[in-house]
Design an enzyme around this catalytic site. Sequence first.
Site, PDB file in Angstrom:
ATOM      1  N   GLU A  23      -9.851 125.663  -7.520  1.00 26.94           N
ATOM      2  CA  GLU A  23      -9.960 124.241  -7.825  1.00 26.94           C
ATOM      3  C   GLU A  23     -10.769 123.530  -6.740  1.00 26.94           C
ATOM      4  O   GLU A  23     -10.976 124.068  -5.655  1.00 26.94           O
ATOM      5  CB  GLU A  23      -8.576 123.611  -7.924  1.00 26.94           C
ATOM      6  CG  GLU A  23      -7.821 123.601  -6.603  1.00 26.94           C
ATOM      7  CD  GLU A  23      -6.622 122.685  -6.616  1.00 26.94           C
ATOM      8  OE1 GLU A  23      -6.836 121.461  -6.646  1.00 26.94           O
ATOM      9  OE2 GLU A  23      -5.495 123.191  -6.580  1.00 26.94           O
ATOM     10  N   LYS A 158       4.259 121.871  -5.636  1.00 25.54           N
ATOM     11  CA  LYS A 158       4.036 121.071  -4.430  1.00 25.54           C
ATOM     12  C   LYS A 158       5.363 120.463  -3.970  1.00 25.54           C
ATOM     13  O   LYS A 158       6.131 119.923  -4.766  1.00 25.54           O
ATOM     14  CB  LYS A 158       3.002 119.981  -4.702  1.00 25.54           C
ATOM     15  CG  LYS A 158       1.633 120.570  -4.999  1.00 25.54           C
ATOM     16  CD  LYS A 158       0.639 119.520  -5.440  1.00 25.54           C
ATOM     17  CE  LYS A 158      -0.659 120.204  -5.837  1.00 25.54           C
ATOM     18  NZ  LYS A 158      -1.558 119.323  -6.550  1.00 25.54           N
TER      19      LYS A 158
END
Length: 181
Positions: A23, A158
């Site tokens: 990404e 996360k």
Amino acid sequence: MSIVVASEVATALASRGAVVALESTIICHGMPYPKNLQMAMEVEAIIRDNGAIPATIAVLDGVPHVGLNNEQLKRLAISGRQFQKTARRDIVHVIASGGNGATTVSATMFFAHKVGIPVFVTGGIGGVHRHGEQTMDVSSDLTELGKTPVAVVSAGVKSILDIPRTLEYLVVYFLFAVFHR
């Protein structure tokens, strides 16, 4: 939709070589310059050292790119937040407006699948945000995991997110998908 695939990525895919998608949001939105550029180049070097070709994905001037050269990586790193954080739902807008997009997990998976890259590596995936049961703020990364056939290698969700609710969402989502096919 026209996608520019870097020549070394295209060559590796054509010969069934190992290609790893990456990404670009971490470069533009995750770290300050020049640490972001150093990190991006180190990650690509690690992938190369292990016999695969890295394919960092971004939208540059309205055109999706799979595999970036050093100048393009530097442009991402210097531009930072000027590049729009681009999830799958944002792709059409960024392309149509001729914009620049830093791909999130969901957009990276989408483009990787489109060109035939089966593996994507990222630090962390998005999930259910804190108080998500009230705000319904859930990352599109979670639904993308269930509909795009790309293997995602990640450290997990996360840590700033609601990890128990993210796991709950994933279990329910995948059980629903399994029993409704």
